[in-house]
Design an enzyme around this catalytic site. Structure first.
Site, PDB file in Angstrom:
ATOM      1  N   ASP A  63       0.878  -1.156   0.000  1.00  7.74           N
ATOM      2  CA  ASP A  63       0.000   0.000   0.000  1.00  7.74           C
ATOM      3  C   ASP A  63       0.927   1.220   0.000  1.00  7.74           C
ATOM      4  OD1 ASP A  63      -2.300   1.700   0.439  1.00  7.74           O
ATOM      5  OD2 ASP A  63      -1.683   1.802   2.545  1.00  7.74           O
ATOM      6  N   ASP A 107       0.022   5.149   0.972  1.00  6.49           N
ATOM      7  CA  ASP A 107      -0.129   6.127   2.047  1.00  6.49           C
ATOM      8  C   ASP A 107      -0.043   5.461   3.416  1.00  6.49           C
ATOM      9  OD1 ASP A 107      -0.515   8.323   0.326  1.00  6.49           O
ATOM     10  OD2 ASP A 107      -2.632   7.823   0.088  1.00  6.49           O
TER      11      ASP A 107
END
Length: 252
Positions: free
Chosen positions: A10, A12
């Site tokens: 992922d 952020d």
């Protein structure tokens, strides 16, 4: 045959230590407008509206890129990515951010070439120089997953990646994430895979509350140092497991 190691990040608050969307909103003075529109627009539509506002103010794509270069990325996370790539792992980003933000940050830190694929909300710069942000999933064709936001089901993305690899070779997956949207893809991992949730973030809480549904081996981490240590140890361990399983040549 040695297993391919596929590492999915992922973006952020996982690969970087902040939220790229909110970094631009705060750093470029859009907080008031963001708060006004947040209740009435979907997230991706809201982000597109934010960059439209910047364009109307005379701010350029280059200005946005300069802002993004300040996003914190832990040096040990960067080192882990470079090491994993050098060891032959297949690294991918699966994120609900957007292509321009992710590519800008990765290129700034010299990490872009470490990734074979970046799967996220697409962007383009139009003929007027305005950045546009689009949802990954066509909202007219809902993906049907109640765990994920309407613009992207990461679980569907993971299943596609798994299917693309399965007919050709064996693969072990390592998934690193932090948010609610990372729970669905974690559920698609099998017993030979590893899930790396960031401790005290929503994904970590979801896994702790739903352990019976998670088949992957779980390893929690807090910061870049722990991420690097755990990730490289897992790569070494998976590689060691393959060596032990390799057939012995008894003809020698």
């Amino acid at each position: 045959m040695a297993s391919e190691i596929v590492i999915i990040f992922d973006f952020d608050r996982t690969l970087i230590d902040d939220d790229s969307d909110r970094w631009v909103i705060k750093g470029m003075g859009l907080t008031h407008l963001f708060n006004q529109l947040r209740p009435i627009l979907s997230w991706t539509s809201l982000m597109d509206r934010m960059v439209k506002e910047l364009h109307s103010q005379g701010r350029t794509v280059k200005d946005i890129a300069e802002c993004l270069k300040g996003v914190p990325l832990h040096q040990r996370t960067a080192a882990a990515i470079k090491s994993a790539h050098a060891l032959g792992c297949d690294l991918k980003v699966v994120s609900d951010a957007n292509k321009f933000y992710i590519e800008t940050i990765l290129k700034h830190h010299g990490l872009y070439d470490c990734f074979s694929e970046i799967i996220t909300n697409p962007t383009l710069v139009d003929e007027h120089g305005r950045l546009q942000i689009f949802p990954y999933n066509d909202l007219a064709s809902p993906h049907g997953c109640h765990l994920c936001p309407s613009n992207m089901c990461k679980g569907i993305v993971i299943k596609r990646i798994q299917a693309s690899i399965a007919p050709h070779r064996e693969a072990k997956f390592i998934y690193l994430g932090d948010g609610n949207g990372d729970f669905c893809p974690i559920l698609k991992l099998g017993k030979g895979d590893r899930a790396l949730p960031r401790k005290h973030y929503p994904l970590w809480e979801l896994i702790r509350s739903n352990q019976e549904f998670v088949e992957a081996e779980v390893h929690e981490w807090c910061n870049g140092e722990e991420l690097e240590h755990i990730l490289l140890a897992l790569i070494d361990r998976i590689s060691g497991e393959d060596i032990k399983k390799a057939p012995v040549d008894e003809s020698r």
